[in-house]
Write a protein that holds these residues in place. Structure first.
Motif, mmCIF file in Angstrom:
data_model
loop_
_atom_site.group_PDB
_atom_site.id
_atom_site.type_symbol
_atom_site.label_atom_id
_atom_site.label_comp_id
_atom_site.label_asym_id
_atom_site.label_seq_id
_atom_site.Cartn_x
_atom_site.Cartn_y
_atom_site.Cartn_z
ATOM 1 N N LYS A 26 0.830 -1.206 0.000
ATOM 2 C CA LYS A 26 0.000 0.000 0.000
ATOM 3 C C LYS A 26 0.862 1.252 0.000
ATOM 4 O O LYS A 26 0.575 2.223 -0.696
ATOM 5 N N GLU A 66 2.293 1.732 -3.426
ATOM 6 C CA GLU A 66 1.264 2.215 -4.344
ATOM 7 C C GLU A 66 0.966 3.690 -4.108
ATOM 8 O O GLU A 66 0.809 4.464 -5.045
ATOM 9 N N GLU A 67 0.907 4.081 -2.828
ATOM 10 C CA GLU A 67 0.645 5.490 -2.514
ATOM 11 C C GLU A 67 1.778 6.374 -3.000
ATOM 12 O O GLU A 67 1.546 7.447 -3.551
ATOM 13 N N SER A 68 3.034 5.904 -2.796
ATOM 14 C CA SER A 68 4.161 6.711 -3.259
ATOM 15 C C SER A 68 4.170 6.773 -4.781
ATOM 16 O O SER A 68 4.481 7.811 -5.364
ATOM 17 N N ALA A 69 3.795 5.664 -5.429
ATOM 18 C CA ALA A 69 3.716 5.679 -6.898
ATOM 19 C C ALA A 69 2.621 6.639 -7.350
ATOM 20 O O ALA A 69 2.801 7.397 -8.305
ATOM 21 N N ASN A 70 1.490 6.614 -6.648
ATOM 22 C CA ASN A 70 0.400 7.541 -6.984
ATOM 23 C C ASN A 70 0.839 8.982 -6.777
ATOM 24 O O ASN A 70 0.508 9.850 -7.563
ATOM 25 N N ASN A 71 1.578 9.217 -5.678
ATOM 26 C CA ASN A 71 2.077 10.566 -5.418
ATOM 27 C C ASN A 71 3.054 10.987 -6.510
ATOM 28 O O ASN A 71 3.060 12.147 -6.931
ATOM 29 N N ASP A 72 3.898 10.026 -6.951
ATOM 30 C CA ASP A 72 4.831 10.339 -8.023
ATOM 31 C C ASP A 72 4.074 10.703 -9.295
ATOM 32 O O ASP A 72 4.417 11.661 -9.969
ATOM 33 N N TYR A 73 3.046 9.920 -9.621
ATOM 34 C CA TYR A 73 2.262 10.229 -10.807
ATOM 35 C C TYR A 73 1.568 11.580 -10.665
ATOM 36 O O TYR A 73 1.495 12.351 -11.613
ATOM 37 N N LYS A 74 1.112 11.846 -9.455
ATOM 38 C CA LYS A 74 0.441 13.127 -9.222
ATOM 39 C C LYS A 74 1.434 14.281 -9.389
ATOM 40 O O LYS A 74 1.121 15.280 -10.028
ATOM 41 N N TYR A 118 2.167 14.666 -13.015
ATOM 42 C CA TYR A 118 1.023 15.302 -13.685
ATOM 43 C C TYR A 118 1.013 16.801 -13.422
ATOM 44 O O TYR A 118 0.836 17.606 -14.333
#
Length: 184
Positions: A74, A77-85, A88
């Motif tokens: 988790k 995944e959160e760090s990956a989501n933050n990276d994508y954010k 972006y």
């Protein structure tokens, strides 16, 4: 005591097999390892009570391990989501900056085109008045050429006068020397 020894003998092998598995292994792998360990413990010939406690310990160990792995997943995944954010947001900021530069460039292009049109219009107007302008320009250039030739002549005369002046100064100096020698 023999159950503890057999338990201690089995434990390093299980740890080794757990460390050999990848950290991102699925829960199916951990469940198969759990069943393998449980089958070893039940075949060791220990009493039912010790079997229950080791089974409980093993189950709690594996459930804690599964919880840690799921928490780690988790977090990743959160760090990956933050990276994508972040990526972006960075791309969005870059797009905004480029859009503003594009607008500025378009405005400059319009201004330059207007200036070009004005210059072409003025050039067309000059063509109408061009014949009169050419005559006056020819007269001015002729008068300037005449002035230049006059000035060149004056420079030549001035150079001749300087040479004549120098020759006279030299003669004057020679005469002064002769007079001073005669007066002695």
């Amino acid at each position: 005591m023999s159950s503890q020894l057999s338990h201690n003998k089995d434990q390093p092998r299980i740890r080794k097999s757990l460390s050999d598995s990848s950290p991102t292994s699925s829960t199916a792998t951990t469940k198969s390892l759990r069943h393998e360990r449980l089958s070893r413990l039940s075949s060791s010939g220990s009493s039912d009570v010790s079997n229950d406690t080791t089974t409980n310990h093993a189950e709690s160990y594996f459930s804690r391990r599964e919880n840690r792995l799921s928490a780690r997943k988790k977090a990743e995944e959160e760090s990956a989501n933050n990276d994508y954010k972040k990526m972006y947001e960075k791309a969005l900021a870059t797009n905004q900056r480029l859009k503003s530069r594009l607008e500025t460039s378009k405005q400059e292009l319009v201004m330059i085109q207007e200036q070009l049109q004005r210059a072409q219009q003025q050039k067309g107007r000059k063509g109408e008045c061009g014949s009169n302008m050419l005559e006056t320009e020819k007269k001015e250039s002729w008068s300037l050429k005449k002035k230049i030739s006059d000035m060149e002549e004056q420079v030549k005369v001035k150079a001749d006068l300087k040479m004549e002046n120098q020759r006279l100064k030299d003669e004057n100096g020679a005469l002064i020397r002769v007079i001073t020698k005669l007066s002695k």
